[in-house]
Scaffold this motif. Sequence first.
Motif, mmCIF file in Angstrom:
data_model
loop_
_atom_site.group_PDB
_atom_site.id
_atom_site.type_symbol
_atom_site.label_atom_id
_atom_site.label_comp_id
_atom_site.label_asym_id
_atom_site.label_seq_id
_atom_site.Cartn_x
_atom_site.Cartn_y
_atom_site.Cartn_z
ATOM 1 N N LEU A 145 -10.395 -12.937 -32.246
ATOM 2 C CA LEU A 145 -11.550 -13.600 -32.859
ATOM 3 C C LEU A 145 -12.295 -12.649 -33.785
ATOM 4 C CD1 LEU A 145 -13.451 -16.009 -33.116
ATOM 5 C CD2 LEU A 145 -14.651 -15.198 -31.064
ATOM 6 N N ARG A 146 -12.507 -11.415 -33.370
ATOM 7 C CA ARG A 146 -13.214 -10.445 -34.217
ATOM 8 C C ARG A 146 -12.407 -10.146 -35.481
ATOM 9 N NH1 ARG A 146 -13.858 -7.874 -28.989
ATOM 10 N NH2 ARG A 146 -15.921 -8.378 -28.156
ATOM 11 N N ALA A 147 -11.099 -10.034 -35.330
ATOM 12 C CA ALA A 147 -10.253 -9.805 -36.504
ATOM 13 C C ALA A 147 -10.357 -10.975 -37.463
ATOM 14 C CB ALA A 147 -8.800 -9.596 -36.059
ATOM 15 N N THR A 148 -10.347 -12.180 -36.939
ATOM 16 C CA THR A 148 -10.431 -13.383 -37.786
ATOM 17 C C THR A 148 -11.729 -13.414 -38.573
ATOM 18 O OG1 THR A 148 -9.055 -14.651 -36.245
ATOM 19 C CG2 THR A 148 -10.446 -15.912 -37.745
ATOM 20 N N ILE A 149 -12.836 -13.085 -37.930
ATOM 21 C CA ILE A 149 -14.129 -13.104 -38.601
ATOM 22 C C ILE A 149 -14.181 -12.069 -39.724
ATOM 23 C CG2 ILE A 149 -16.573 -12.556 -38.274
ATOM 24 C CD1 ILE A 149 -16.385 -13.933 -35.552
ATOM 25 N N ASN A 150 -13.708 -10.863 -39.456
ATOM 26 C CA ASN A 150 -13.704 -9.830 -40.499
ATOM 27 C C ASN A 150 -12.794 -10.207 -41.664
ATOM 28 O OD1 ASN A 150 -15.558 -7.816 -39.681
ATOM 29 N ND2 ASN A 150 -14.126 -7.054 -38.151
ATOM 30 N N ILE A 151 -11.668 -10.829 -41.365
ATOM 31 C CA ILE A 151 -10.731 -11.227 -42.420
ATOM 32 C C ILE A 151 -11.328 -12.348 -43.267
ATOM 33 C CG2 ILE A 151 -8.488 -12.293 -42.873
ATOM 34 C CD1 ILE A 151 -7.495 -10.766 -40.332
ATOM 35 N N LEU A 165 -22.357 -11.320 -45.186
ATOM 36 C CA LEU A 165 -23.120 -12.533 -45.452
ATOM 37 C C LEU A 165 -24.585 -12.295 -45.107
ATOM 38 C CD1 LEU A 165 -20.805 -15.284 -43.874
ATOM 39 C CD2 LEU A 165 -20.710 -14.299 -46.171
ATOM 40 N N ASP A 166 -25.454 -13.043 -45.774
ATOM 41 C CA ASP A 166 -26.862 -12.961 -45.378
ATOM 42 C C ASP A 166 -27.045 -13.727 -44.073
ATOM 43 O OD1 ASP A 166 -27.598 -15.829 -45.892
ATOM 44 O OD2 ASP A 166 -27.113 -15.275 -47.958
ATOM 45 N N ALA A 167 -28.215 -13.565 -43.454
ATOM 46 C CA ALA A 167 -28.446 -14.105 -42.111
ATOM 47 C C ALA A 167 -28.261 -15.619 -42.051
ATOM 48 C CB ALA A 167 -29.855 -13.726 -41.648
ATOM 49 N N THR A 168 -28.731 -16.332 -43.088
ATOM 50 C CA THR A 168 -28.646 -17.796 -43.081
ATOM 51 C C THR A 168 -27.205 -18.273 -43.126
ATOM 52 O OG1 THR A 168 -30.782 -17.980 -44.192
ATOM 53 C CG2 THR A 168 -29.341 -19.913 -44.256
ATOM 54 N N HIS A 169 -26.440 -17.747 -44.086
ATOM 55 C CA HIS A 169 -25.055 -18.159 -44.215
ATOM 56 C C HIS A 169 -24.215 -17.673 -43.029
ATOM 57 C CE1 HIS A 169 -26.072 -18.724 -48.581
ATOM 58 N NE2 HIS A 169 -25.367 -19.825 -48.334
ATOM 59 N N ALA A 170 -24.552 -16.530 -42.477
ATOM 60 C CA ALA A 170 -23.826 -16.012 -41.313
ATOM 61 C C ALA A 170 -23.943 -16.975 -40.138
ATOM 62 C CB ALA A 170 -24.354 -14.637 -40.928
ATOM 63 N N ASN A 171 -25.114 -17.544 -39.955
ATOM 64 C CA ASN A 171 -25.346 -18.487 -38.867
ATOM 65 C C ASN A 171 -24.535 -19.760 -39.062
ATOM 66 O OD1 ASN A 171 -26.970 -19.121 -36.413
ATOM 67 N ND2 ASN A 171 -27.660 -20.824 -37.696
ATOM 68 N N TYR A 172 -24.551 -20.297 -40.290
ATOM 69 C CA TYR A 172 -23.778 -21.508 -40.581
ATOM 70 C C TYR A 172 -22.278 -21.260 -40.420
ATOM 71 C CZ TYR A 172 -27.904 -23.906 -42.474
ATOM 72 O OH TYR A 172 -29.124 -24.515 -42.636
ATOM 73 N N CYS A 173 -21.819 -20.147 -40.940
ATOM 74 C CA CYS A 173 -20.375 -19.872 -40.918
ATOM 75 C C CYS A 173 -19.855 -19.628 -39.504
ATOM 76 C CB CYS A 173 -20.058 -18.677 -41.810
ATOM 77 S SG CYS A 173 -20.228 -19.019 -43.585
ATOM 78 N N LEU A 174 -20.628 -18.913 -38.699
ATOM 79 C CA LEU A 174 -20.189 -18.676 -37.329
ATOM 80 C C LEU A 174 -20.107 -19.998 -36.567
ATOM 81 C CD1 LEU A 174 -19.360 -16.723 -35.142
ATOM 82 C CD2 LEU A 174 -21.761 -16.386 -34.572
ATOM 83 N N SER A 175 -21.087 -20.864 -36.808
ATOM 84 C CA SER A 175 -21.074 -22.182 -36.171
ATOM 85 C C SER A 175 -19.862 -22.998 -36.617
ATOM 86 C CB SER A 175 -22.364 -22.930 -36.510
ATOM 87 O OG SER A 175 -22.345 -24.238 -35.972
ATOM 88 N N ASP A 176 -19.529 -22.924 -37.899
ATOM 89 C CA ASP A 176 -18.383 -23.681 -38.414
ATOM 90 C C ASP A 176 -17.063 -23.128 -37.883
ATOM 91 O OD1 ASP A 176 -20.101 -25.285 -39.787
ATOM 92 O OD2 ASP A 176 -19.600 -24.555 -41.787
ATOM 93 N N VAL A 177 -16.963 -21.810 -37.784
ATOM 94 C CA VAL A 177 -15.747 -21.199 -37.237
ATOM 95 C C VAL A 177 -15.539 -21.667 -35.800
ATOM 96 C CG1 VAL A 177 -14.724 -19.031 -36.455
ATOM 97 C CG2 VAL A 177 -15.706 -19.170 -38.737
ATOM 98 N N GLN A 178 -16.606 -21.644 -35.009
ATOM 99 C CA GLN A 178 -16.513 -22.114 -33.627
ATOM 100 C C GLN A 178 -16.118 -23.584 -33.569
ATOM 101 O OE1 GLN A 178 -17.306 -20.849 -29.935
ATOM 102 N NE2 GLN A 178 -15.824 -22.464 -30.304
ATOM 103 N N GLU A 179 -16.664 -24.385 -34.464
ATOM 104 C CA GLU A 179 -16.369 -25.808 -34.477
ATOM 105 C C GLU A 179 -14.902 -26.068 -34.822
ATOM 106 O OE1 GLU A 179 -16.970 -29.826 -33.989
ATOM 107 O OE2 GLU A 179 -18.357 -28.187 -33.519
ATOM 108 N N ILE A 180 -14.382 -25.352 -35.796
ATOM 109 C CA ILE A 180 -12.980 -25.513 -36.188
ATOM 110 C C ILE A 180 -12.056 -25.085 -35.050
ATOM 111 C CG2 ILE A 180 -11.169 -24.664 -37.723
ATOM 112 C CD1 ILE A 180 -13.272 -24.490 -39.924
ATOM 113 N N LEU A 181 -12.336 -23.936 -34.450
ATOM 114 C CA LEU A 181 -11.509 -23.448 -33.352
ATOM 115 C C LEU A 181 -11.561 -24.406 -32.163
ATOM 116 C CD1 LEU A 181 -12.329 -19.622 -33.435
ATOM 117 C CD2 LEU A 181 -10.270 -20.760 -34.264
ATOM 118 N N GLY A 182 -12.762 -24.896 -31.852
ATOM 119 C CA GLY A 182 -12.913 -25.833 -30.748
ATOM 120 C C GLY A 182 -12.145 -27.124 -30.985
#
Length: 477
Positions: A145-151, A165-182
Motif C-alpha cells: 500500500l505504501r509503495a502504491t501511494i508513493n508511485i 500533494l497539498d493537504a486538501t488534495h491529499a485527503n481526497y486522494c487517500l479517500s479515493d484510493v481506499q474506495e477503489i481498493l475496497g
Amino acid sequence: MPSGPLPSSEGDHLSAAKMGEIALLPPNLSPFVFFLLFAALQDLCTLDKFAVYGSPVVHQRDSIVTKETDNTLLSEISPNSAPQPLIPLLAPSPLVPFQNNSTPELSGKCILNLSATDSLMRITAVDCWASVAPFLANVICCPQLRATINILVGQSSKETGMLALDATHANYCLSDVQEILGSQGANYNLQKICLIRPSNLSEGSCPVKDTNEFESIVDSSQLLAACKKVDAVNECCSQICQNAILEAATKISLRDGGLPSSLSEHSSMMDDCRNVVLRWLSSRIDPLSANQVLRRISNCKVNEVCPLVFPDTKVVAEECGSVTRNHMACCNSMSNYVSHLQKQSFITNLQALDCATQLGLKLQKMNVTTDIFNFCHITLKDFSLQVGSQESGCLLPSLPSDATFDPSTGISFTCDLNDNIAAPWPSASLVPSSSCNKTVKMPALPAATSAQIGHGGREVKLQQLIIMLLAFMIFFI
C-alpha cells in the motif's frame, strides 16, 4: 502447539449427510463404501470462507524475483533442506460470490490519475484482501500500500511537476484510493491497519517537493543508476540503493541550511524527505518496475524487526526457572504463551529469528538459564500464525511476495509448513546480529514456475476424484 481459530463447517456437512442418508444410501451399499463416498463428497464440498488448504506449488507474482531465488536466498544464509511449500487458500463460501467488485464512489476532487495504475491497484487490493489484511499487514499488505501511494504521487509529478500533494488534495486522494481498493475486495480499514494518513501523500516536514528543485540539489543520474534495478537478495546487506536514497534525502532536508531542534523532528523530516525521493524514483520508471524497487527496499526494514507483541513472561519464568523440577509444567506454560503469539500475524522466517531472540532474551533477564526452546521443542514456525487443523505455523518467504487471486479457489499466498528449524536460544554473551550476519541455516526458498500452479491444483482434485470412482466401482460391482 494449538492452532489459530479457524471456522469449520464440518458439522454442517455431517448434518446434511445424516439427513440424506436414508434416501441416498442403497440397501446393498456396504458401510465401508459409503464411508469412502462420504469422505470424497465432503472433501469436494467443503468450501468454508476461512478454511485453509494446501498445494505443493509456489507462485511468485514477480517473475524476476522467482528467477533470482532459484539458486540463492540471502547472503550468509545457506539452504540445508528442500522443503515442500504450501499455499494457504482462503476459499469462498459456496453461497457468497467471491468476486467482490463494485463501483467505487469517488470524490471527483483527486488530482492523481488513479486509472493509470490499474494493475498496481489490483495487486494492492489482493494483497490487502478484506479478511487477510490484518494478518498480512506487516509483511505484504502495508508495504504494498505504501509503495502504491508513493508511485501514484510520483507518476502524477510527470504532469504537475510536484512530488507531493497539498493537504486538501491529499485527503481526497487517500479517500479515493481506499474506495477503489475496497471496491475490488480490499479491507476498508487500511488507513487504520497500515497507519496511513493524508500526510503520507504530502511533503510533510520535507522542505523540497518541486521536481526541478529536487533535481537541482540531488545527483539524479547517480540516484537512478543505484536504484533503477535493486538486487532482491543482496540489497539489504549491500544497501546500494538505500544509501543513495539516504544521501538524496539528507541533501534535500538541508536545503534551508538548518537542522531540526530535536532528534524526533529530525527523524520525521528524514522520513518525509525519503518519501519524496521514492516518489521521484517512481516518476522515472514504469509503475510495475517502481513497485518492485520500492517493495525490495522496504523488505529490508520488514525483516529487521519482530512485529509481534509479547505478553508478560512472568508465568513462563516462574515455571521454567528450575525446569529440572517440573518439566511438564514448564513446557505447558511455554506452549500456552506461544499460543498467544500464534494468533497475531503471519511473519517471515527472518522475523521469526528476531522474535525467538527477543523472547529468549526476555526470559534470560528473568533468570531462565535453560534453553527451554530446545527443552520444549519450540521451532521458528511456532511464532507465526497457525494454519489448518494440522497445527503448523506458516512462515512467509523473507523475500518480497504477494498474495494471488483465483476466482475458483480464492486468495492464496506462499508459505512453508515444513520449516522445522529449532528456535535458537540466544547466547548471553552475544548481541543480536543483523540478518546479514545470522548463522542459522534457513531452508532454500521453494521455487516453481506459474505453469505448475494448475498441475498442483489438479493433483488435489484428482485424488478426491479417484476416491469417488473407487467407491462407485465397488458399489456397482
